[in-house]
Write a protein that holds these residues in place. Structure first.
Motif, PDB file in Angstrom:
ATOM      1  N   ALA A 150      31.609 -32.191 -89.996  1.00 11.17           N
ATOM      2  CA  ALA A 150      32.777 -31.325 -89.815  1.00 11.17           C
ATOM      3  C   ALA A 150      32.380 -30.009 -89.147  1.00 11.17           C
ATOM      4  CB  ALA A 150      33.443 -31.061 -91.166  1.00 11.17           C
ATOM      5  N   ALA A 151      31.246 -29.442 -89.566  1.00 19.60           N
ATOM      6  CA  ALA A 151      30.784 -28.184 -88.968  1.00 19.60           C
ATOM      7  C   ALA A 151      30.435 -28.382 -87.494  1.00 19.60           C
ATOM      8  CB  ALA A 151      29.580 -27.654 -89.743  1.00 19.60           C
ATOM      9  N   CYS A 152      29.792 -29.510 -87.176  1.00 23.19           N
ATOM     10  CA  CYS A 152      29.423 -29.795 -85.784  1.00 23.19           C
ATOM     11  C   CYS A 152      30.664 -30.007 -84.915  1.00 23.19           C
ATOM     12  CB  CYS A 152      28.528 -31.026 -85.724  1.00 23.19           C
ATOM     13  SG  CYS A 152      26.872 -30.783 -86.375  1.00 23.19           S
ATOM     14  N   ILE A 153      31.620 -30.768 -85.407  1.00 22.53           N
ATOM     15  CA  ILE A 153      32.835 -31.026 -84.628  1.00 22.53           C
ATOM     16  C   ILE A 153      33.608 -29.732 -84.411  1.00 22.53           C
ATOM     17  CG2 ILE A 153      35.090 -32.175 -84.702  1.00 22.53           C
ATOM     18  CD1 ILE A 153      33.654 -34.525 -86.089  1.00 22.53           C
ATOM     19  N   ASN A 154      33.676 -28.889 -85.430  1.00 23.75           N
ATOM     20  CA  ASN A 154      34.344 -27.595 -85.292  1.00 23.75           C
ATOM     21  C   ASN A 154      33.663 -26.751 -84.218  1.00 23.75           C
ATOM     22  OD1 ASN A 154      36.192 -25.428 -86.184  1.00 23.75           O
ATOM     23  ND2 ASN A 154      34.315 -24.462 -86.916  1.00 23.75           N
ATOM     24  N   SER A 155      32.333 -26.745 -84.209  1.00 21.71           N
ATOM     25  CA  SER A 155      31.595 -25.983 -83.206  1.00 21.71           C
ATOM     26  C   SER A 155      31.831 -26.539 -81.801  1.00 21.71           C
ATOM     27  CB  SER A 155      30.101 -26.020 -83.553  1.00 21.71           C
ATOM     28  OG  SER A 155      29.353 -25.216 -82.672  1.00 21.71           O
ATOM     29  N   LEU A 156      31.817 -27.865 -81.660  1.00 21.22           N
ATOM     30  CA  LEU A 156      32.092 -28.477 -80.360  1.00 21.22           C
ATOM     31  C   LEU A 156      33.502 -28.142 -79.874  1.00 21.22           C
ATOM     32  CD1 LEU A 156      30.482 -31.973 -80.996  1.00 21.22           C
ATOM     33  CD2 LEU A 156      29.723 -30.338 -79.262  1.00 21.22           C
ATOM     34  N   ASN A 157      34.451 -28.157 -80.770  1.00 18.59           N
ATOM     35  CA  ASN A 157      35.838 -27.853 -80.399  1.00 18.59           C
ATOM     36  C   ASN A 157      36.005 -26.409 -79.936  1.00 18.59           C
ATOM     37  OD1 ASN A 157      36.653 -30.450 -80.969  1.00 18.59           O
ATOM     38  ND2 ASN A 157      37.369 -29.984 -83.036  1.00 18.59           N
ATOM     39  N   GLN A 158      35.082 -25.550 -80.332  1.00 16.96           N
ATOM     40  CA  GLN A 158      35.113 -24.162 -79.876  1.00 16.96           C
ATOM     41  C   GLN A 158      34.384 -23.973 -78.546  1.00 16.96           C
ATOM     42  OE1 GLN A 158      33.433 -22.059 -83.181  1.00 16.96           O
ATOM     43  NE2 GLN A 158      35.110 -22.613 -84.560  1.00 16.96           N
ATOM     44  N   GLY A 159      33.861 -25.081 -77.995  1.00 19.49           N
ATOM     45  CA  GLY A 159      33.206 -25.016 -76.698  1.00 19.49           C
ATOM     46  C   GLY A 159      31.703 -24.837 -76.751  1.00 19.49           C
ATOM     47  N   ASN A 160      31.125 -24.856 -77.957  1.00 16.87           N
ATOM     48  CA  ASN A 160      29.671 -24.698 -78.067  1.00 16.87           C
ATOM     49  C   ASN A 160      28.950 -25.995 -77.708  1.00 16.87           C
ATOM     50  OD1 ASN A 160      29.889 -22.002 -79.103  1.00 16.87           O
ATOM     51  ND2 ASN A 160      30.475 -22.892 -81.073  1.00 16.87           N
ATOM     52  N   THR A 161      27.698 -25.870 -77.324  1.00 18.38           N
ATOM     53  CA  THR A 161      26.831 -27.012 -77.064  1.00 18.38           C
ATOM     54  C   THR A 161      25.840 -27.125 -78.211  1.00 18.38           C
ATOM     55  OG1 THR A 161      27.040 -26.896 -74.670  1.00 18.38           O
ATOM     56  CG2 THR A 161      25.044 -27.933 -75.534  1.00 18.38           C
ATOM     57  N   ILE A 162      25.790 -28.275 -78.865  1.00 19.88           N
ATOM     58  CA  ILE A 162      24.941 -28.451 -80.038  1.00 19.88           C
ATOM     59  C   ILE A 162      23.640 -29.136 -79.644  1.00 19.88           C
ATOM     60  CG2 ILE A 162      24.725 -29.554 -82.301  1.00 19.88           C
ATOM     61  CD1 ILE A 162      27.614 -29.138 -82.772  1.00 19.88           C
ATOM     62  N   ILE A 163      22.522 -28.554 -80.075  1.00 18.59           N
ATOM     63  CA  ILE A 163      21.194 -29.098 -79.799  1.00 18.59           C
ATOM     64  C   ILE A 163      20.731 -29.930 -80.988  1.00 18.59           C
ATOM     65  CG2 ILE A 163      18.777 -28.529 -79.367  1.00 18.59           C
ATOM     66  CD1 ILE A 163      19.795 -25.891 -78.093  1.00 18.59           C
ATOM     67  N   PHE A 164      20.329 -31.162 -80.704  1.00 19.90           N
ATOM     68  CA  PHE A 164      19.792 -32.071 -81.721  1.00 19.90           C
ATOM     69  C   PHE A 164      18.364 -32.454 -81.346  1.00 19.90           C
ATOM     70  CE2 PHE A 164      23.912 -32.936 -83.564  1.00 19.90           C
ATOM     71  CZ  PHE A 164      23.643 -33.511 -84.805  1.00 19.90           C
ATOM     72  N   PHE A 165      17.495 -32.515 -82.336  1.00 15.18           N
ATOM     73  CA  PHE A 165      16.182 -33.143 -82.198  1.00 15.18           C
ATOM     74  C   PHE A 165      16.190 -34.367 -83.104  1.00 15.18           C
ATOM     75  CE2 PHE A 165      15.258 -28.620 -81.310  1.00 15.18           C
ATOM     76  CZ  PHE A 165      14.754 -28.747 -80.019  1.00 15.18           C
ATOM     77  N   PRO A 166      16.570 -35.525 -82.576  1.00 19.80           N
ATOM     78  CA  PRO A 166      16.821 -36.688 -83.437  1.00 19.80           C
ATOM     79  C   PRO A 166      15.577 -37.272 -84.087  1.00 19.80           C
ATOM     80  CG  PRO A 166      16.983 -37.305 -81.125  1.00 19.80           C
ATOM     81  CD  PRO A 166      16.867 -35.812 -81.163  1.00 19.80           C
ATOM     82  N   GLU A 167      14.388 -36.826 -83.674  1.00 22.68           N
ATOM     83  CA  GLU A 167      13.183 -37.277 -84.377  1.00 22.68           C
ATOM     84  C   GLU A 167      13.099 -36.657 -85.769  1.00 22.68           C
ATOM     85  OE1 GLU A 167       9.658 -37.788 -81.287  1.00 22.68           O
ATOM     86  OE2 GLU A 167      10.980 -36.124 -80.740  1.00 22.68           O
ATOM     87  N   GLY A 168      13.798 -35.538 -85.962  1.00 19.60           N
ATOM     88  CA  GLY A 168      13.824 -34.897 -87.269  1.00 19.60           C
ATOM     89  C   GLY A 168      12.618 -34.035 -87.546  1.00 19.60           C
ATOM     90  N   THR A 169      11.587 -34.153 -86.748  1.00 22.21           N
ATOM     91  CA  THR A 169      10.371 -33.361 -86.879  1.00 22.21           C
ATOM     92  C   THR A 169       9.669 -33.395 -85.533  1.00 22.21           C
ATOM     93  OG1 THR A 169       8.346 -33.031 -88.172  1.00 22.21           O
ATOM     94  CG2 THR A 169       8.937 -35.308 -87.635  1.00 22.21           C
ATOM     95  N   ARG A 170       8.597 -32.646 -85.386  1.00 19.27           N
ATOM     96  CA  ARG A 170       7.904 -32.633 -84.100  1.00 19.27           C
ATOM     97  C   ARG A 170       7.241 -33.983 -83.805  1.00 19.27           C
ATOM     98  NH1 ARG A 170       4.922 -27.056 -85.082  1.00 19.27           N
ATOM     99  NH2 ARG A 170       6.146 -27.112 -87.003  1.00 19.27           N
ATOM    100  N   THR A 171       7.263 -34.362 -82.530  1.00 18.85           N
ATOM    101  CA  THR A 171       6.708 -35.641 -82.095  1.00 18.85           C
ATOM    102  C   THR A 171       5.221 -35.710 -82.438  1.00 18.85           C
ATOM    103  OG1 THR A 171       8.217 -35.510 -80.199  1.00 18.85           O
ATOM    104  CG2 THR A 171       6.508 -37.199 -80.127  1.00 18.85           C
ATOM    105  N   PRO A 172       4.759 -36.778 -83.077  1.00 19.41           N
ATOM    106  CA  PRO A 172       3.323 -36.888 -83.384  1.00 19.41           C
ATOM    107  C   PRO A 172       2.490 -37.046 -82.124  1.00 19.41           C
ATOM    108  CG  PRO A 172       4.459 -38.940 -83.882  1.00 19.41           C
ATOM    109  CD  PRO A 172       5.530 -37.944 -83.537  1.00 19.41           C
ATOM    110  N   ARG A 173       1.222 -36.731 -82.210  1.00 21.64           N
ATOM    111  CA  ARG A 173       0.336 -36.824 -81.043  1.00 21.64           C
ATOM    112  C   ARG A 173       0.210 -38.258 -80.550  1.00 21.64           C
ATOM    113  NH1 ARG A 173      -2.498 -32.701 -79.407  1.00 21.64           N
ATOM    114  NH2 ARG A 173      -4.025 -34.057 -78.410  1.00 21.64           N
ATOM    115  N   THR A 174       0.500 -39.222 -81.414  1.00 20.23           N
ATOM    116  CA  THR A 174       0.452 -40.621 -80.986  1.00 20.23           C
ATOM    117  C   THR A 174       1.526 -40.939 -79.963  1.00 20.23           C
ATOM    118  OG1 THR A 174       1.904 -41.281 -82.817  1.00 20.23           O
ATOM    119  CG2 THR A 174      -0.481 -41.355 -83.209  1.00 20.23           C
TER     120      THR A 174
END
Length: 268
Positions: A150-174
């Motif tokens: 709900a918070a994300c959709i509200n922000s998008l509706n206000q014209g904001n661009t939402i940044i996601f890092f879908p890995e959830g953490t930093r990419t491992p060296r592998t």
């Protein structure tokens, strides 16, 4: 101890300088954060109303501050940022940016490019020096799923661009890429497109997960090359059952990451 795949340090005095410059940069970042929280935001709150208008101005100010920070690191000779199309990022509106996450500075780089950036941040950061910025401007991942959506959709509706890092953490060296499905669920629920971003360049040793603070790339400054892919439109997946659509969209993001990391990189 450095990982076994790191080359030896050739110029030790230069290496020591870069480590010191990194520490100095983070010290400036901390001072800048305090200045935003103690001086800039209170003044904005007094003069800019309502709350959402304040947030718009504050996010833009944070973006400019991060732009200054990246230029400072460039002047110090420790970071080089290459962006294929800066104007595209400045014009982004009501989109979901999904990026890989190789280093500690990724969110700084992206917010410096996107004036209206909103983002999902770890709830634990609400107890750090940046808590005053996070609590007023961004969305903590400590919310339950429905409140987060709900918070994300509200922000998008206000014209904001939402940044996601879908890995959830930093990419491992592998280099293994395992993605969570939150960004895909948000895109399909909100009807907003996803802009896939790949952050390439050279080795980010010293900014990766569990890297020592005394570490730096052994041979060069940190080089970032930010590439964008074609927008992934939610209507493309509209004929699929919802669970399959989420899986396919997530897989398409992952495929973009895998394909792009094999391209020649100006950041190398």
């Amino acid at each position: 101890m450095a990982p076994p795949d790191m080359p030896p340090i050739v110029n030790r005095p230069l290496y020591i300088y870069r480590v010191a410059a990194k520490w100095f940069s983070f010290f400036i970042f901390g001072l800048g954060t305090l200045f935003l929280v103690v001086v800039v935001f209170p003044v904005l709150r007094l003069w800019v109303h309502p709350r959402e208008k304040f947030r718009t101005h504050a996010r833009s100010f944070v973006s400019r501050s991060f732009r200054f920070f990246t230029k400072l690191m460039d002047l110090l000779g420790i970071v080089k940022l290459v962006v294929d199309d800066r104007e595209f990022f400045r014009r982004l509106n009501a989109k979901i940016v999904v990026a890989n996450h190789p280093s500690l500075l990724d969110v700084v780089m992206l917010i410096s490019l996107i004036p209206n950036a909103d983002c999902i941040v770890r709830g634990a950061l609400s107890h750090t020096i940046v808590r005053g910025v996070i609590r007023q401007l961004y969305i903590p991942n400590s919310l339950d799923f429905e409140d987060l959506m709900a918070a994300c959709i509200n922000s998008l509706n206000q014209g904001n661009t939402i940044i996601f890092f879908p890995e959830g953490t930093r990419t491992p060296r592998t280099g293994e890429i395992v993605l969570k499905k939150g960004a895909s669920r948000l895109a399909l629920r909100s009807g907003r497109g996803i802009i896939p971003i790949y952050i390439g360049g050279n080795d980010k040793y010293g900014l990766g997960k569990r890297d020592p603070w005394t570490a730096f790339n052994h041979r060069d400054k940190y080089r970032y090359h930010i590439r964008r892919g074609a927008e992934l439109l939610p209507e493309t997946y509209g004929a699929m059952p919802a669970p399959r659509a989420v899986r396919q969209l997530t897989e398409d993001i992952r495929n973009f990451f895998l394909a792009t990391r094999n391209l020649p990189d100006q950041g190398d």
